[in-house]
Design a protein around this motif. Structure first.
Motif, PDB file in Angstrom:
ATOM      1  N   THR A 168     -22.276   9.875  46.281  1.00  0.00           N
ATOM      2  CA  THR A 168     -22.673   8.515  45.899  1.00  0.00           C
ATOM      3  C   THR A 168     -21.474   7.724  45.392  1.00  0.00           C
ATOM      4  O   THR A 168     -20.430   8.277  45.073  1.00  0.00           O
ATOM      5  N   LYS A 169     -21.652   6.430  45.308  1.00  0.00           N
ATOM      6  CA  LYS A 169     -20.578   5.506  44.935  1.00  0.00           C
ATOM      7  C   LYS A 169     -19.969   5.854  43.571  1.00  0.00           C
ATOM      8  O   LYS A 169     -20.672   6.175  42.629  1.00  0.00           O
ATOM      9  N   TYR A 223     -16.993  -0.427  38.820  1.00  0.00           N
ATOM     10  CA  TYR A 223     -18.065  -1.073  39.566  1.00  0.00           C
ATOM     11  C   TYR A 223     -19.197  -1.400  38.609  1.00  0.00           C
ATOM     12  O   TYR A 223     -19.677  -0.518  37.899  1.00  0.00           O
ATOM     13  N   ARG A 238     -20.331   8.635  38.802  1.00  0.00           N
ATOM     14  CA  ARG A 238     -21.077   8.303  40.017  1.00  0.00           C
ATOM     15  C   ARG A 238     -22.365   7.552  39.707  1.00  0.00           C
ATOM     16  O   ARG A 238     -22.869   7.575  38.599  1.00  0.00           O
ATOM     17  N   ASP A 239     -22.897   6.899  40.737  1.00  0.00           N
ATOM     18  CA  ASP A 239     -24.159   6.160  40.645  1.00  0.00           C
ATOM     19  C   ASP A 239     -25.374   7.063  40.466  1.00  0.00           C
ATOM     20  O   ASP A 239     -26.403   6.643  39.958  1.00  0.00           O
TER      21      ASP A 239
END
Length: 116
Positions: free
Chosen positions: A49-50, A2, A42-43
């Motif tokens: 979290t994403k 992402y 993770r974010d």
């Protein structure tokens, strides 16, 4: 992976203008999960979290920040020719990391410190 904006960016230069921007080199420990053999990036320093990315055991990361049981890391994309993430030299002041490599938060327990 992402590539969207990271809500809690990794801040480099926390050890001062005389130290490397990120003072610790680590590698992802072998994971003992039966179905999961990667470390989620993770974010933010929170498992809910994403997920930004996944790191394989043995992949090296620069540890630039910490928040409780989480480490803020900077790392080259798997298979990337870019190995120098620009965090091995001092920066004048603390600043959010802006590239050229990837960044995010990982559970510290899955990192083995190599240097720093």
């Amino acid at each position: 992976a992402y590539d969207g904006p990271i809500p809690m960016a990794i801040v480099i230069g926390s050890d001062g203008p005389e130290a490397d921007a990120c003072g610790t080199l680590a590698k992802v420990k072998p994971l003992d999960g039966k179905d999961v053999n990667y470390l989620s990036v993770r974010d933010a320093p929170d498992g809910s979290t994403k997920e930004r990315d996944r790191l394989e055991p043995g992949q090296q990361v620069s540890v630039c920040a910490s928040d409780g049981a989480w480490s803020g890391v900077v790392y080259a994309a798997p298979g990337s020719e870019t190995q120098d993430c620009g965090v091995g030299s001092p920066v004048a002041a603390q600043e959010p990391y802006s590239g050229p490599c990837r960044q995010g938060w990982v559970a510290s327990q899955y990192l083995e410190m190599i240097a720093g």
